[in-house]
Motif scaffolding. Structure first.
Motif, PDB file in Angstrom:
ATOM      1  N   VAL A 110       4.251 129.373 -10.527  1.00 49.92           N
ATOM      2  CA  VAL A 110       3.642 128.832 -11.841  1.00 49.92           C
ATOM      3  C   VAL A 110       4.209 129.729 -13.057  1.00 49.92           C
ATOM      4  O   VAL A 110       4.540 129.079 -13.992  1.00 49.92           O
TER       5      VAL A 110
ATOM      6  N   MET B  17       7.140 128.427 -16.239  1.00 48.49           N
ATOM      7  CA  MET B  17       6.722 128.477 -17.693  1.00 48.49           C
ATOM      8  C   MET B  17       7.827 128.623 -18.512  1.00 48.49           C
ATOM      9  O   MET B  17       7.915 128.107 -19.384  1.00 48.49           O
TER      10      MET B  17
ATOM     11  N   ASN C  76      11.846 123.629 -13.691  1.00 47.76           N
ATOM     12  CA  ASN C  76      11.179 123.522 -12.669  1.00 47.76           C
ATOM     13  C   ASN C  76      12.081 123.377 -11.321  1.00 47.76           C
ATOM     14  O   ASN C  76      11.945 124.380 -10.325  1.00 47.76           O
TER      15      ASN C  76
ATOM     16  N   ILE D  58       3.394 122.239 -12.105  1.00 44.41           N
ATOM     17  CA  ILE D  58       2.012 122.919 -12.705  1.00 44.41           C
ATOM     18  C   ILE D  58       2.358 123.755 -13.817  1.00 44.41           C
ATOM     19  O   ILE D  58       2.049 123.565 -14.980  1.00 44.41           O
ATOM     20  N   GLY D  59       3.355 124.916 -13.380  1.00 47.01           N
ATOM     21  CA  GLY D  59       3.873 125.640 -14.483  1.00 47.01           C
ATOM     22  C   GLY D  59       4.808 125.117 -15.802  1.00 47.01           C
ATOM     23  O   GLY D  59       4.718 125.742 -16.659  1.00 47.01           O
TER      24      GLY D  59
ATOM     25  N   LEU E 203       3.841 122.589 -17.147  1.00 49.24           N
ATOM     26  CA  LEU E 203       3.155 121.956 -18.075  1.00 49.24           C
ATOM     27  C   LEU E 203       2.854 122.953 -19.316  1.00 49.24           C
ATOM     28  O   LEU E 203       2.129 122.393 -20.345  1.00 49.24           O
ATOM     29  N   ILE E 204       2.720 124.046 -18.883  1.00 47.51           N
ATOM     30  CA  ILE E 204       2.148 125.234 -19.724  1.00 47.51           C
ATOM     31  C   ILE E 204       2.774 125.207 -21.043  1.00 47.51           C
ATOM     32  O   ILE E 204       2.062 125.551 -22.152  1.00 47.51           O
TER      33      ILE E 204
ATOM     34  N   SER F 233      -2.803 123.441 -22.474  1.00 47.26           N
ATOM     35  CA  SER F 233      -2.449 123.274 -21.160  1.00 47.26           C
ATOM     36  C   SER F 233      -2.712 124.138 -20.278  1.00 47.26           C
ATOM     37  O   SER F 233      -2.883 123.987 -18.957  1.00 47.26           O
TER      38      SER F 233
ATOM     39  N   ALA G 286      -3.619 124.025 -16.327  1.00 43.61           N
ATOM     40  CA  ALA G 286      -2.570 124.505 -14.888  1.00 43.61           C
ATOM     41  C   ALA G 286      -3.575 125.352 -14.058  1.00 43.61           C
ATOM     42  O   ALA G 286      -3.606 125.463 -12.800  1.00 43.61           O
TER      43      ALA G 286
ATOM     44  N   LEU H 165      -3.901 124.456 -10.491  1.00 43.41           N
ATOM     45  CA  LEU H 165      -3.609 125.255  -9.279  1.00 43.41           C
ATOM     46  C   LEU H 165      -4.533 125.611  -8.318  1.00 43.41           C
ATOM     47  O   LEU H 165      -4.183 125.714  -7.045  1.00 43.41           O
TER      48      LEU H 165
ATOM     49  N   GLY I  81      -4.172 116.146 -10.733  1.00 44.68           N
ATOM     50  CA  GLY I  81      -3.650 115.986 -11.908  1.00 44.68           C
ATOM     51  C   GLY I  81      -4.188 115.212 -13.130  1.00 44.68           C
ATOM     52  O   GLY I  81      -4.545 115.508 -13.931  1.00 44.68           O
TER      53      GLY I  81
END
Length: 647
Positions: A140, A144, A148, A293-294, A296-297, A331, A335, A339, A613
């Protein structure tokens, strides 16, 4: 009759092989009556939009090539001038991305990402539950700032080394480990045959322009014919082959998987116990989900965030609400919640509910294999040596870029841009490009040092540093190798489509057709939008899906007098939840290629992650998102945009 049937089948085979070419020619011709019968700006723009959307969804041509369709069709149909279309292909976000890629190139070149990942896993320990959580946390964090795809390609080799240590230790001494949860499924006769199996190996190649390919040998993967992994017809792949599915930037590390020879054994015979197989599945899937997930931040975490930010700021120039700080504040809690819930879901699905056994930090509870796994991680970390000067410089730039992004316009206090007389000239891209430019100037060797202090596990970096004492942190080759030009063109094509919809009045027309939905509450409209995009993105690329839906959802929000952010932000996040199939995004394909998981595992686990999500995003937009973005009222910047569009 047989000859006719054979000829017919042969024709079908030829058509199937040429299906992409047929689609490329057939779609524009079949839709051509629309602008010919209705020669209006709206009809011509709709024609270009539909042709481009079909090309994107079907992937009949590469995504970047399909994004160039508006560049020649808009001028031909008189929707936009050629110079106006060209201006849409390079925006502020392009410069923002270029600066981030410079930092990512430095992180990868000096192996800072590997040091961070190994350190976080060492802290977590080798207990299965904590090991999965540790890998998820480091993935994650890296995702960031990196794409990805690249994050998954960087972390999976480390995870695979740990898993193979666990598996090989179990094969060697599985019956002497009293703490093993389940006995092997095979009987003693099958176990005897298993020992005589020839071990197949996977080679993972990190390709750098000036470096030797570092090979890591692993234990056998799945049974199958040549080119088959996990029982499915998955040919040897590389991240560049599925780049068109990218939900982040283009792959930065190429992974090649050689053909696996056929072995006469049961598929999971490589695993000492069924529990070991479950651990491999859990850890593999956790990495691809954590990368999503990461991403999204941060605004730069994935290309869909960049597409949203630029299209929103272009459509609503008076809305000064989306920047690095506000996006992060919204966000980051999403996350964190995702997580934890995703880890619990994967733990329940593959490891059961005995959290005391799988997550205990007590040294007395550690099995022999867990101790050896920790030792393997320690050995990998020790190979990196002491932290080098280039790693320190890269870390400082990383922290500095983040701080400058946060403090530019934090909202609750004046930012550093208030020190300048002229307002509105400096954006996040200004910081990104400035620091990226400096990385081309700063030497990779410590100043006033006679010996090379920039030693690293990256051999080509050390060699270049020794040959030239003033060699910079990164070179143009390093930047060029990682710069995702296809994504830049794809994003530009989305901006061009949005500009055409605005100028032609198509967005206003679409909004009028959606007026029957005015009776729905805002949360219901948002939920429908989230479910729709999360379903479509399972089969189409994330950037293409979002590019098609953003103008439609913007027009819908304006028509229903809903704050556009109420639908656009959740839809942007949910478009990243294409995690049920290997084709959903490149991280899924990377994880699937290692052979530990089957498609049924991905569908079962991904469906739960998808629901988690959507639920967490809906919770966020209705709670802390409402006061953060003032979602309770229809904003003035959207009102002025609506009036202008109507005129």
């Amino acid at each position: 009759m047989r000859l006719e049937a054979a000829a017919r089948m042969d024709l079908f085979r030829k058509l199937w092989r040429a299906r992409k070419l047929v689609l490329v020619v057939f779609i524009p011709l079949s839709l051509l009556p629309l602008p010919l019968i209705h020669p209006t700006s709206e009809a011509c723009c709709a024609y270009v939009l539909m042709v481009t959307a079909v090309y994107w969804v079907s992937e009949a041509v590469p995504l970047g090539a399909a994004a160039l369709v508006p560049a020649f069709l808009y001028p031909l149909f008189g929707v936009l001038k050629s110079s106006e279309v060209a201006a849409e292909y390079c925006k502020d976000t392009t410069l923002l991305l270029m600066g981030v890629i410079c930092l990512a190139a430095s992180i990868e070149k000096w192996n800072l990402h590997k040091r961070i990942a190994l350190r976080m896993v060492m802290i977590a320990g080798a207990k299965p539950g904590m090991l999965v959580l540790g890998f998820m946390c480091c993935t994650v964090f890296l995702s960031m700032w990196l794409s990805n795809t690249s994050t998954t390609a960087m972390v999976m080799p480390i995870a695979e080394a740990v898993l193979q240590q666990l598996i090989c230790t179990g094969l060697a001494d599985g019956h002497h480990d009293s703490d093993t949860a389940e006995p092997p499924e095979e009987d003693s006769a099958a176990s005897g045959k298993e020992e005589n199996l020839e071990k197949n190996q996977l080679e993972l190649l990190y390709r750098n322009d000036n470096s030797e390919c570092a090979k890591q040998e692993f234990c056998p993967l799945a049974e199958g014919g040549a080119g088959e992994l996990n029982g499915f017809g998955l040919n040897p792949i590389s991240t560049q082959q599925f780049a068109r599915h990218a939900n982040g930037h283009l792959p930065q590390v190429a992974i090649e998987i050689p053909n696996v020879k056929r072995v006469k054994a049961r598929r999971d015979s490589q695993y000492p116990t069924k529990r070991d197989h479950m651990i491999c599945k859990c850890l593999s899937l956790s990495i691809t989900y954590a990368a999503t997930i990461g991403g999204l931040i941060t605004i730069t975490g994935t290309s869909t965030n960049l597409i949203f930010a630029e299209q929103f700021n272009t459509r609503y120039p008076d809305a000064k609400v989306i920047n690095f700080g506000t996006w992060f504040i919204f966000s980051f809690p999403i996350a964190l919640i995702m997580l934890v819930l995703t880890w619990l879901w994967l733990h329940f699905l593959f490891l059961g509910c005995n959290f005391r056994e799988t997550c205990s930090l007590s040294k007395k509870r550690k099995t022999r294999r867990e101790v050896l796994s920790e030792k393997r991680i320690q050995e990998e970390y020790s190979k990196l040596g002491p932290i080098s000067y280039p790693e320190v410089v890269t870390g400082v730039f990383f922290i500095l870029m983040t701080l400058l992004w946060f403090t530019r316009e934090p909202g609750f206090v004046p930012g550093w841009t208030s020190l300048f007389e002229k307002k509105g000239y400096r954006t996040d891209a200004t910081v990104s490009v400035l620091l990226g430019f400096l990385l081309f100037l700063i030497p990779a060797r410590r100043p006033f040092s006679s010996s090379s202090s920039s030693s690293s596990s990256s051999s080509y970096s050390a060699d270049s540093s020794e040959s030239d004492p003033l060699a910079p942190m990164i070179t143009w080759k390093d930047f060029q190798r990682l710069m995702p030009w296809e994504i830049v063109i794809l994003v530009g094509g989305g901006y061009a489509l949005a500009a055409g919809c605005k100028v032609s009045g198509l967005s206003v027309w679409i909004g009028r057709q959606l007026e029957p939905m005015s009776g729905l509450p805002p949360w219901a409209v948002t939920l429908l939008a989230c479910l729709l995009v999360s379903a479509v993105t399972e089969f189409a690329s994330n950037p293409a899906t979002l590019t098609v839906f953003l103008p439609i959802l913007s027009a819908l929000s304006e028509t229903l007098q809903i704050n556009p952010l109420h639908t656009l932000i959740p839809s942007t996040m949910c478009v990243s939840f294409g995690v049920m199939l290997p084709v959903g995004n490149p991280p899924n394909a990377i994880v699937f290629s290692y052979g530990h998981v089957q498609i049924s595992d991905m569908v079962k686990a991904g469906f739960g992650v998808n629901l988690i999500g959507v639920a967490v995003v809906m919770l966020a937009i209705t709670t802390w998102g409402a006061p953060l973005f003032s979602l309770a009222e229809f904003p003035a910047w959207a009102t002025s945009r609506n009036v202008t569009g109507g005129l």
